[in-house]
Design an enzyme around this catalytic site. Sequence first.
Site, PDB file in Angstrom:
ATOM      1  N   LYS B 241       0.848  -1.180   0.000  1.00 30.08           N
ATOM      2  CA  LYS B 241       0.000   0.000   0.000  1.00 30.08           C
ATOM      3  C   LYS B 241       0.890   1.239   0.000  1.00 30.08           C
ATOM      4  O   LYS B 241       1.883   1.291   0.744  1.00 30.08           O
ATOM      5  CB  LYS B 241      -0.883  -0.003   1.244  1.00 30.08           C
ATOM      6  CG  LYS B 241      -1.813  -1.212   1.327  1.00 30.08           C
ATOM      7  CD  LYS B 241      -2.878  -1.177   0.254  1.00 30.08           C
ATOM      8  CE  LYS B 241      -3.859  -2.330   0.419  1.00 30.08           C
ATOM      9  NZ  LYS B 241      -4.972  -2.243  -0.537  1.00 30.08           N
ATOM     10  N   ASP B 269      -0.223   0.003  -4.500  1.00 31.49           N
ATOM     11  CA  ASP B 269      -1.670   0.243  -4.461  1.00 31.49           C
ATOM     12  C   ASP B 269      -1.935   1.534  -3.702  1.00 31.49           C
ATOM     13  O   ASP B 269      -1.665   1.631  -2.513  1.00 31.49           O
ATOM     14  CB  ASP B 269      -2.338  -0.937  -3.741  1.00 31.49           C
ATOM     15  CG  ASP B 269      -3.854  -0.811  -3.682  1.00 31.49           C
ATOM     16  OD1 ASP B 269      -4.396   0.217  -4.123  1.00 31.49           O
ATOM     17  OD2 ASP B 269      -4.496  -1.765  -3.183  1.00 31.49           O
ATOM     18  N   GLU B 295      -1.941   0.397  -8.637  1.00 26.98           N
ATOM     19  CA  GLU B 295      -3.362   0.053  -8.497  1.00 26.98           C
ATOM     20  C   GLU B 295      -4.138   1.235  -7.923  1.00 26.98           C
ATOM     21  O   GLU B 295      -3.647   1.930  -7.028  1.00 26.98           O
ATOM     22  CB  GLU B 295      -3.445  -1.138  -7.542  1.00 26.98           C
ATOM     23  CG  GLU B 295      -4.846  -1.626  -7.243  1.00 26.98           C
ATOM     24  CD  GLU B 295      -4.819  -2.947  -6.471  1.00 26.98           C
ATOM     25  OE1 GLU B 295      -3.837  -3.702  -6.621  1.00 26.98           O
ATOM     26  OE2 GLU B 295      -5.767  -3.208  -5.700  1.00 26.98           O
ATOM     27  N   GLU B 322     -11.535  -2.855  -7.903  1.00 30.36           N
ATOM     28  CA  GLU B 322     -12.281  -3.263  -6.713  1.00 30.36           C
ATOM     29  C   GLU B 322     -13.417  -2.315  -6.391  1.00 30.36           C
ATOM     30  O   GLU B 322     -14.391  -2.705  -5.756  1.00 30.36           O
ATOM     31  CB  GLU B 322     -11.342  -3.404  -5.508  1.00 30.36           C
ATOM     32  CG  GLU B 322     -10.832  -2.106  -4.949  1.00 30.36           C
ATOM     33  CD  GLU B 322      -9.856  -2.321  -3.778  1.00 30.36           C
ATOM     34  OE1 GLU B 322      -8.699  -2.676  -4.049  1.00 30.36           O
ATOM     35  OE2 GLU B 322     -10.248  -2.134  -2.624  1.00 30.36           O
ATOM     36  N   ASP B 345     -14.245  -7.510  -8.639  1.00 30.17           N
ATOM     37  CA  ASP B 345     -14.599  -7.835  -7.260  1.00 30.17           C
ATOM     38  C   ASP B 345     -15.852  -8.701  -7.303  1.00 30.17           C
ATOM     39  O   ASP B 345     -16.770  -8.445  -8.077  1.00 30.17           O
ATOM     40  CB  ASP B 345     -14.854  -6.541  -6.492  1.00 30.17           C
ATOM     41  CG  ASP B 345     -15.197  -6.782  -5.042  1.00 30.17           C
ATOM     42  OD1 ASP B 345     -14.314  -6.587  -4.191  1.00 30.17           O
ATOM     43  OD2 ASP B 345     -16.344  -7.177  -4.744  1.00 30.17           O
ATOM     44  N   HIS B 372      -9.632  -8.640  -7.226  1.00 27.54           N
ATOM     45  CA  HIS B 372      -9.509  -8.113  -5.879  1.00 27.54           C
ATOM     46  C   HIS B 372     -10.011  -9.161  -4.898  1.00 27.54           C
ATOM     47  O   HIS B 372     -11.021  -9.827  -5.139  1.00 27.54           O
ATOM     48  CB  HIS B 372     -10.377  -6.858  -5.749  1.00 27.54           C
ATOM     49  CG  HIS B 372     -10.517  -6.355  -4.345  1.00 27.54           C
ATOM     50  ND1 HIS B 372     -11.735  -6.307  -3.680  1.00 27.54           N
ATOM     51  CD2 HIS B 372      -9.601  -5.898  -3.483  1.00 27.54           C
ATOM     52  CE1 HIS B 372     -11.546  -5.803  -2.470  1.00 27.54           C
ATOM     53  NE2 HIS B 372     -10.275  -5.550  -2.317  1.00 27.54           N
TER      54      HIS B 372
END
Lengths: 464, 464
Positions: B241, B269, B295, B322, B345, B372
């Site tokens: 992240k 991400d 992402e 997602e 998702d 996701h």
Amino acid sequence: MSQPAVVPIEGGAVTHRFVSLDTYDVRFPTSREFDGSDAMNADPDYSAAYVVLRTDAVGGGEAGGESTEGHGFAFTIGRGNDVQTAAIEALRPYLVGRLMKEVLDDLGGLYRELVYDSQLRWLGPEKGVMHMAISAVVNALWDLKAKRAGLPLWQLLSAMSPEELVDLVDFRYLSDALTPQEALRLLRRGERGRQERVQALLAGGYPAYATSPGWLGYDDAKLERLCREALAAGFTHIKLKVGADLDDDLRRMRIARQVCGPGVRIAIDANQRWDVGTAVEWVEALAPFDPWWVEEPTSPDDVVGHAAIARRIAPIPVATGEHVQNRVVFKQLLQLNAVSFVQLDAARVAGVNENVAILLLAAKFGVPVCPHAGGVGLCELVQHLSMFDYVAVSGSMHDRAIEYVDHLHEHFTDPVRMHRGHYLAPLAPGFSSTMRAESRARYAFPDGPVWRAGADAAGASPSR
Amino acid sequence: MSQPAVVPIEGGAVTHRFVSLDTYDVRFPTSREFDGSDAMNADPDYSAAYVVLRTDAVGGGEAGGESTEGHGFAFTIGRGNDVQTAAIEALRPYLVGRLMKEVLDDLGGLYRELVYDSQLRWLGPEKGVMHMAISAVVNALWDLKAKRAGLPLWQLLSAMSPEELVDLVDFRYLSDALTPQEALRLLRRGERGRQERVQALLAGGYPAYATSPGWLGYDDAKLERLCREALAAGFTHIKLKVGADLDDDLRRMRIARQVCGPGVRIAIDANQRWDVGTAVEWVEALAPFDPWWVEEPTSPDDVVGHAAIARRIAPIPVATGEHVQNRVVFKQLLQLNAVSFVQLDAARVAGVNENVAILLLAAKFGVPVCPHAGGVGLCELVQHLSMFDYVAVSGSMHDRAIEYVDHLHEHFTDPVRMHRGHYLAPLAPGFSSTMRAESRARYAFPDGPVWRAGADAAGASPSR
């Protein structure tokens, strides 16, 4: 949510707090008459997920007792109004217990708190039920702020400085199209002449167009009669619903054009019925009747599709917006030259704050804003936004008109006033969003008298 | 809704009906440990708005008693899970009282009924809370159908004919990118080798990547330790992240790259944190560490923004999905070459049916799907979709991996099974969506024992 800091301040109104957030599931059985029927929405029961924000302030000021409550709502068309109401209730912790003055002095801050709740945001983000809930609460706060200022909302907004207006906006995701600095420049440019434009609105109102003649569920005779009535009432612009059957549309468009003559603008509205290819073919078939715009030709999510349609049906313009979920999608529609008219909705995006952003985006791209209205109370709300746009943002009424539907206004304490195809400027303090208490009780779902009495009559459209 | 025709049919299973739709607000207090923290979601309490569809069929067949219930859920991160649950309940009239066989035999039809409810549609359309509610119900129906067929969902789908699969899809708004005929051609092309691919999955599973090391809330030592553990467990692809602070990201990316070496794929991400310009600058700063993809660089609604970012940071690929609300937005991301990986998702779009459309779109454009997962039960669901994609749609595992988070699997009756960085093919009948009844009770919000006991410990993150 992190608890807001609550600092007790001595003296006067600054110590008043929000004491409750109450919701009401109010539904009008409009499907019984097929009012509001279009190619995708066959049997709407126009509804409001209604919210009242109450404070412990006592009445006073110019506005009287009502100045202590903010009223707002999300508009739905029946089933699911209970879900929408539940979503509004999820925002209760953001208001109840907080200092009224602190909240009303920083509605940009409160709006951002609601949008960026670190858990609720997952339910969108910034779209659908949860975003409309934020709209209802934000608009209720603006209603309260305007009531306490003793001004109709459009005048309150029009009196704010460019810096104050820019502070209302969340520029996240916008900076590739509009920065705060550009917005400030736009608004400063519009400062000159604000007073003259206020006077012009007070004297002459703001142009409207009439959708009432053109619902799909009406027969030809009713269409013809309603067209005549719209002309007689001073409208120079009407709208027809299309998209269910091409032969029907050709016949209805011919009738409308015959009745109205060549000088009247006739927009057509497909309510998302088509794919890209079908939209192009259908509009080309209707082109001989000179449509003013084609509205919602396809999915409101399809920016690329709108752009393709716009290219292929030019010079007939494309309009959309009543289902556009937020400023990010409006930004893209403008970036791709996909729309020639921005039809913002007062209660689908996150209320006044996000609509200020959308007005600024439209002004940046030089595209006129012709708001969506109708439904329950949407005319009452959007008139304030268009008038603010005229005074302080775009500075123009050229090629602009607010949708008008002659429907359900009697349920509001400060209903719109029309004159010769124009909205007259609202004068009462607030956002014109207050529904009469009797109406809230009478149309309460499912236990209000209208729904108890009408359970049989509703027939094919039980609202559960 | 118009009442479905109910035709009593004599004999056997065909007369069984849906007797209830029950919902459960289940929340796990994950924020207490900062698991799942990222640049936009600081304190998630992973939650399920859970639904059980019950029928009057008695247990039987290979699956035993459970074959009479369908289980599904929408995933949320805490507050608002009650709103999500209320939205699922709004769909009750579509199931209760209807014939089970009739519904299960035409899940394409049922899905379209739900999406096109003429009143509920206003709450989206096809986005947010109401669309996720449809997802939960549609997935629960697929769970039931697969249980009754005695097959894991991926095998049930993989055994369907191209014609049956195409019939599951709603092609509205897709035809400018994918027609039913093209979809049919794609699926027919994939028919050859289906059996071999089923065997390959049963033997070797499907590649996964690990997100667990890289949550923002973890310190450097924990990041390093978790990277080592992921490598030891056989992962060749992890995710970090990023997006809160560039210096932190540079340091963390350096640590991860040092621990993993050059051969391991490290995706980053940003969880929607950036505007277009910031995204480009930030990714360029991290480029020396060779990110596999970036992402959610910006708003999931910003198709045009994703396309601009993708152009400017090439050859580093962009991934998103997602939070992409529906097939119409995925279509545009593909049309504008805005994404190199589609991260569908299982429970945000309208369930299996809409995900079949998204798999077909991705195959048409030749873009790999890397779903996701994580959250509550999302790993359990998406593995079925990727395996179906491999067997019957794309026919490939190249450049594909399913997200994996080692989290909350113990609450499911048929949890994912991992081996050397791969998901092993699920074998139990159904969609692996059934949460243990004890977990549903223990984590029930707000009255389950975990929430009663934890009210104090939750501290800064009360889930109301």
